[in-house]
Scaffold this motif. Structure first.
Motif, PDB file in Angstrom:
ATOM      1  N   ALA A 266     107.237  32.610 160.940  1.00 54.48           N
ATOM      2  CA  ALA A 266     106.729  33.015 162.845  1.00 54.48           C
ATOM      3  C   ALA A 266     107.910  31.790 163.119  1.00 54.48           C
ATOM      4  CB  ALA A 266     105.598  32.599 162.920  1.00 54.48           C
ATOM      5  N   GLU A 267     107.902  31.196 162.935  1.00 59.02           N
ATOM      6  CA  GLU A 267     108.645  29.278 163.970  1.00 59.02           C
ATOM      7  C   GLU A 267     110.087  30.369 164.150  1.00 59.02           C
ATOM      8  OE1 GLU A 267     109.746  26.818 166.440  1.00 59.02           O
ATOM      9  OE2 GLU A 267     107.740  27.598 166.071  1.00 59.02           O
ATOM     10  N   GLU A 268     110.911  31.525 162.921  1.00 55.85           N
ATOM     11  CA  GLU A 268     111.940  31.991 163.120  1.00 55.85           C
ATOM     12  C   GLU A 268     111.952  33.067 164.021  1.00 55.85           C
ATOM     13  OE1 GLU A 268     115.947  32.339 163.010  1.00 55.85           O
ATOM     14  OE2 GLU A 268     113.886  30.538 161.899  1.00 55.85           O
ATOM     15  N   VAL A 269     110.738  33.618 164.505  1.00 54.72           N
ATOM     16  CA  VAL A 269     110.321  34.737 165.448  1.00 54.72           C
ATOM     17  C   VAL A 269     110.620  34.185 166.910  1.00 54.72           C
ATOM     18  CG1 VAL A 269     109.135  36.671 166.145  1.00 54.72           C
ATOM     19  CG2 VAL A 269     109.747  37.011 163.986  1.00 54.72           C
ATOM     20  N   ARG A 270     109.728  32.791 166.915  1.00 53.32           N
ATOM     21  CA  ARG A 270     110.127  32.118 168.245  1.00 53.32           C
ATOM     22  C   ARG A 270     111.528  32.454 169.321  1.00 53.32           C
ATOM     23  NH1 ARG A 270     105.062  30.205 166.178  1.00 53.32           N
ATOM     24  NH2 ARG A 270     103.474  31.168 165.967  1.00 53.32           N
ATOM     25  N   LYS A 271     111.826  31.568 167.840  1.00 56.70           N
ATOM     26  CA  LYS A 271     112.954  30.465 168.187  1.00 56.70           C
ATOM     27  C   LYS A 271     114.428  31.965 168.305  1.00 56.70           C
ATOM     28  CE  LYS A 271     112.894  26.890 165.925  1.00 56.70           C
ATOM     29  NZ  LYS A 271     113.874  25.439 164.533  1.00 56.70           N
ATOM     30  N   ASN A 272     114.245  32.950 167.670  1.00 53.64           N
ATOM     31  CA  ASN A 272     115.099  34.039 168.313  1.00 53.64           C
ATOM     32  C   ASN A 272     114.967  34.907 169.538  1.00 53.64           C
ATOM     33  OD1 ASN A 272     116.339  33.215 165.728  1.00 53.64           O
ATOM     34  ND2 ASN A 272     115.449  35.068 164.239  1.00 53.64           N
ATOM     35  N   ASP A 273     114.043  34.580 170.617  1.00 49.73           N
ATOM     36  CA  ASP A 273     113.441  35.494 171.236  1.00 49.73           C
ATOM     37  C   ASP A 273     113.046  34.949 172.335  1.00 49.73           C
ATOM     38  OD1 ASP A 273     111.209  35.005 170.706  1.00 49.73           O
ATOM     39  OD2 ASP A 273     109.879  36.648 170.937  1.00 49.73           O
ATOM     40  N   GLY A 274     113.285  33.557 171.974  1.00 46.57           N
ATOM     41  CA  GLY A 274     112.754  32.457 173.724  1.00 46.57           C
ATOM     42  C   GLY A 274     111.107  31.615 173.382  1.00 46.57           C
ATOM     43  N   GLY A 275     110.543  32.283 172.456  1.00 48.00           N
ATOM     44  CA  GLY A 275     109.185  32.426 173.079  1.00 48.00           C
ATOM     45  C   GLY A 275     108.519  33.191 172.625  1.00 48.00           C
ATOM     46  N   ARG A 276     109.393  34.791 173.495  1.00 46.04           N
ATOM     47  CA  ARG A 276     108.657  35.177 174.197  1.00 46.04           C
ATOM     48  C   ARG A 276     107.454  36.408 173.674  1.00 46.04           C
ATOM     49  NH1 ARG A 276     113.891  35.530 175.631  1.00 46.04           N
ATOM     50  NH2 ARG A 276     114.375  37.540 175.050  1.00 46.04           N
ATOM     51  N   THR A 277     107.321  36.276 171.837  1.00 43.60           N
ATOM     52  CA  THR A 277     106.892  36.934 170.776  1.00 43.60           C
ATOM     53  C   THR A 277     105.253  36.148 170.892  1.00 43.60           C
ATOM     54  OG1 THR A 277     108.199  38.257 170.172  1.00 43.60           O
ATOM     55  CG2 THR A 277     106.519  37.964 168.985  1.00 43.60           C
ATOM     56  N   VAL A 278     104.107  37.298 171.620  1.00 49.67           N
ATOM     57  CA  VAL A 278     103.339  36.180 170.997  1.00 49.67           C
ATOM     58  C   VAL A 278     102.794  36.827 169.220  1.00 49.67           C
ATOM     59  CG1 VAL A 278     100.636  36.352 171.064  1.00 49.67           C
ATOM     60  CG2 VAL A 278     102.462  36.663 172.656  1.00 49.67           C
ATOM     61  N   VAL A 279     102.974  35.419 168.070  1.00 51.24           N
ATOM     62  CA  VAL A 279     102.698  36.256 166.794  1.00 51.24           C
ATOM     63  C   VAL A 279     101.020  35.557 166.504  1.00 51.24           C
ATOM     64  CG1 VAL A 279     103.260  34.863 164.592  1.00 51.24           C
ATOM     65  CG2 VAL A 279     104.828  35.364 166.012  1.00 51.24           C
ATOM     66  N   THR A 280     100.909  37.153 165.683  1.00 50.38           N
ATOM     67  CA  THR A 280      99.652  36.870 165.424  1.00 50.38           C
ATOM     68  C   THR A 280      99.133  37.347 164.064  1.00 50.38           C
ATOM     69  OG1 THR A 280      98.966  38.804 166.035  1.00 50.38           O
ATOM     70  CG2 THR A 280      98.790  37.577 167.919  1.00 50.38           C
ATOM     71  N   GLY A 281      98.339  37.525 163.047  1.00 49.28           N
ATOM     72  CA  GLY A 281      98.090  38.044 161.845  1.00 49.28           C
ATOM     73  C   GLY A 281      97.355  36.986 161.072  1.00 49.28           C
ATOM     74  N   GLY A 282      96.879  35.952 161.656  1.00 53.06           N
ATOM     75  CA  GLY A 282      96.682  34.847 160.886  1.00 53.06           C
ATOM     76  C   GLY A 282      97.050  33.744 159.710  1.00 53.06           C
ATOM     77  N   GLN A 283      98.743  34.133 159.977  1.00 51.89           N
ATOM     78  CA  GLN A 283      99.468  33.507 159.426  1.00 51.89           C
ATOM     79  C   GLN A 283      99.279  33.464 157.359  1.00 51.89           C
ATOM     80  OE1 GLN A 283     101.719  30.207 160.697  1.00 51.89           O
ATOM     81  NE2 GLN A 283     102.124  30.969 162.414  1.00 51.89           N
ATOM     82  N   LYS A 284      99.776  33.975 157.118  1.00 50.29           N
ATOM     83  CA  LYS A 284      99.486  33.841 155.360  1.00 50.29           C
ATOM     84  C   LYS A 284     100.295  32.381 155.115  1.00 50.29           C
ATOM     85  CE  LYS A 284     103.487  37.041 153.831  1.00 50.29           C
ATOM     86  NZ  LYS A 284     103.649  38.274 153.050  1.00 50.29           N
ATOM     87  N   PRO A 285      99.522  31.794 153.973  1.00 49.59           N
ATOM     88  CA  PRO A 285     100.366  30.708 153.811  1.00 49.59           C
ATOM     89  C   PRO A 285     101.883  30.116 153.140  1.00 49.59           C
ATOM     90  CG  PRO A 285      99.434  31.384 151.991  1.00 49.59           C
ATOM     91  CD  PRO A 285      98.683  32.397 152.626  1.00 49.59           C
ATOM     92  N   VAL A 286     102.892  29.548 153.155  1.00 46.21           N
ATOM     93  CA  VAL A 286     103.843  29.425 152.780  1.00 46.21           C
ATOM     94  C   VAL A 286     104.291  29.643 151.550  1.00 46.21           C
ATOM     95  CG1 VAL A 286     105.526  28.714 154.999  1.00 46.21           C
ATOM     96  CG2 VAL A 286     103.987  27.378 153.544  1.00 46.21           C
ATOM     97  N   ALA A 287     102.708  28.735 151.238  1.00 43.84           N
ATOM     98  CA  ALA A 287     102.517  28.474 149.584  1.00 43.84           C
ATOM     99  C   ALA A 287     101.321  28.496 149.268  1.00 43.84           C
ATOM    100  CB  ALA A 287     103.182  27.075 149.133  1.00 43.84           C
ATOM    101  N   VAL A 288     100.711  28.970 148.068  1.00 43.97           N
ATOM    102  CA  VAL A 288      99.765  28.694 147.655  1.00 43.97           C
ATOM    103  C   VAL A 288      99.545  27.445 145.721  1.00 43.97           C
ATOM    104  CG1 VAL A 288      97.605  30.351 146.753  1.00 43.97           C
ATOM    105  CG2 VAL A 288      99.231  30.710 148.596  1.00 43.97           C
ATOM    106  N   TYR A 289      98.412  26.776 146.019  1.00 46.83           N
ATOM    107  CA  TYR A 289      98.878  25.685 144.946  1.00 46.83           C
ATOM    108  C   TYR A 289      97.369  26.544 144.189  1.00 46.83           C
ATOM    109  CZ  TYR A 289     102.326  23.380 146.593  1.00 46.83           C
ATOM    110  OH  TYR A 289     103.628  22.669 147.279  1.00 46.83           O
ATOM    111  N   PHE A 290      97.424  26.989 142.763  1.00 46.78           N
ATOM    112  CA  PHE A 290      96.061  27.466 142.102  1.00 46.78           C
ATOM    113  C   PHE A 290      96.114  26.088 140.924  1.00 46.78           C
ATOM    114  CE2 PHE A 290      97.828  31.268 143.248  1.00 46.78           C
ATOM    115  CZ  PHE A 290      96.696  31.979 144.367  1.00 46.78           C
ATOM    116  N   GLY A 291      94.734  25.444 140.931  1.00 46.41           N
ATOM    117  CA  GLY A 291      94.206  24.537 139.808  1.00 46.41           C
ATOM    118  C   GLY A 291      94.331  25.907 138.265  1.00 46.41           C
TER     119      GLY A 291
END
Length: 283
Positions: free
Chosen positions: A244-269
């Protein structure tokens, strides 16, 4: 597995997630809801040497966990406009192979989604029971936060989308009526068939648009969110925080990023006390 072993698994996952993603120099950290988060805050308290960090809770329960640990909470709507959370830690009810999550079993899904979308990265902490190949494999329903006045309409529309017997969630004491969220909204739990990944649709395992009884994760989330009266859907999918941050950087912050953001990592015990970490396939 005993309850004690499940709790041990949660603590192990929380400790590793915090070790690898909590920076004592952070300024703002999101704290989700649920039993696993107690161990996340415990690990942060042990690792933190910075009393200036502000912690953003996703609801009443997580705020109390923060306060009880002697840390400083701040309301989400008190954040300055351009401030991003350095990281957000939260649990999940189920996680699939692509790191899409179902959340909302604890009825905090709207605020959890606000916090996840405001974070540079969302890190999920869970126990082995939540690790499934597809969503709605073991967890039975999609939680949906709904305006009280719209409940009958939304229940009807969910059936049209293919949900089999969606129900309004009640309190533990059913005579007390529907469970209320922190927004004074209600929760509908909607069963659907096991959700497809985009790769499943590409492989011809179903259309994924509901027309043949199959739904792809992102498409069903969008279809439900579009129903009048729905505040939020308990599917966390789409981009992760780094993308999402990459999208914002590439278009100067003009894109509204939605979707709830899935995690960058999941830790399962895991059952044996180990921790299994999974990251996005393209990372």
């Amino acid at each position: 597995m005993s309850d004690v072993n499940v709790e041990t698994a949660k603590r192990a996952a929380a400790q590793q997630a915090v070790k690898e993603h909590f920076n004592p120099n952070a300024t703002h950290v999101g704290i989700g809801s649920g039993t696993t988060i107690v161990y996340v805050v415990e690990a942060i308290k042990a690792a933190s040497t910075n009393p200036s960090i502000l912690f953003v809770p996703t609801g009443y329960q997580s705020r109390q966990v923060i306060v009880n640990a002697g840390l400083t909470p701040i309301a989400f709507d008190s954040l300055p406009e351009r401030v991003m959370l350095d990281v957000a830690f939260d649990g999940a009810d189920e996680v699939d192979e692509d790191l899409n999550c179902i959340k909302g079993g604890g009825a905090c899904l709207f605020q959890e989604k606000l916090v996840a979308e405001k974070a540079k990265k969302f890190v999920c902490v869970a126990d082995y029971r939540k690790n499934q190949p597809r969503l709605l494999t073991n967890w039975p329903t999609i939680p949906i936060e709904v305006a009280p006045i719209a409940v009958p309409t939304v229940l009807h529309d969910l059936c049209i989308l293919g949900s089999t017997g969606p129900k309004l969630r009640t309190t533990l004491l059913e005579k007390s009526g529907p469970l209320k969220t922190d927004q004074d909204f209600f929760i509908i739990d909607a069963p659907f068939t096991t959700l497809l990944l985009a790769s499943d649709v590409a492989a011809g395992k179903g259309k994924g648009d509901g027309s043949d009884g199959t739904w792809e994760v992102n498409k069903v989330a969008t279809a439900i969110k579009n129903l009048t009266g729905v505040l939020e859907v308990g599917i966390f999918s789409g981009l992760n925080g780094i993308d999402a941050e990459e999208v914002r950087k590439n278009d100067g912050g003009r894109t509204v990023v939605t979707g709830g953001q899935k995690p960058v990592a999941v830790y399962f015990g895991m059952q044996d006390g180990s921790v299994q970490m999974r990251v996005a396939a393209n990372k």
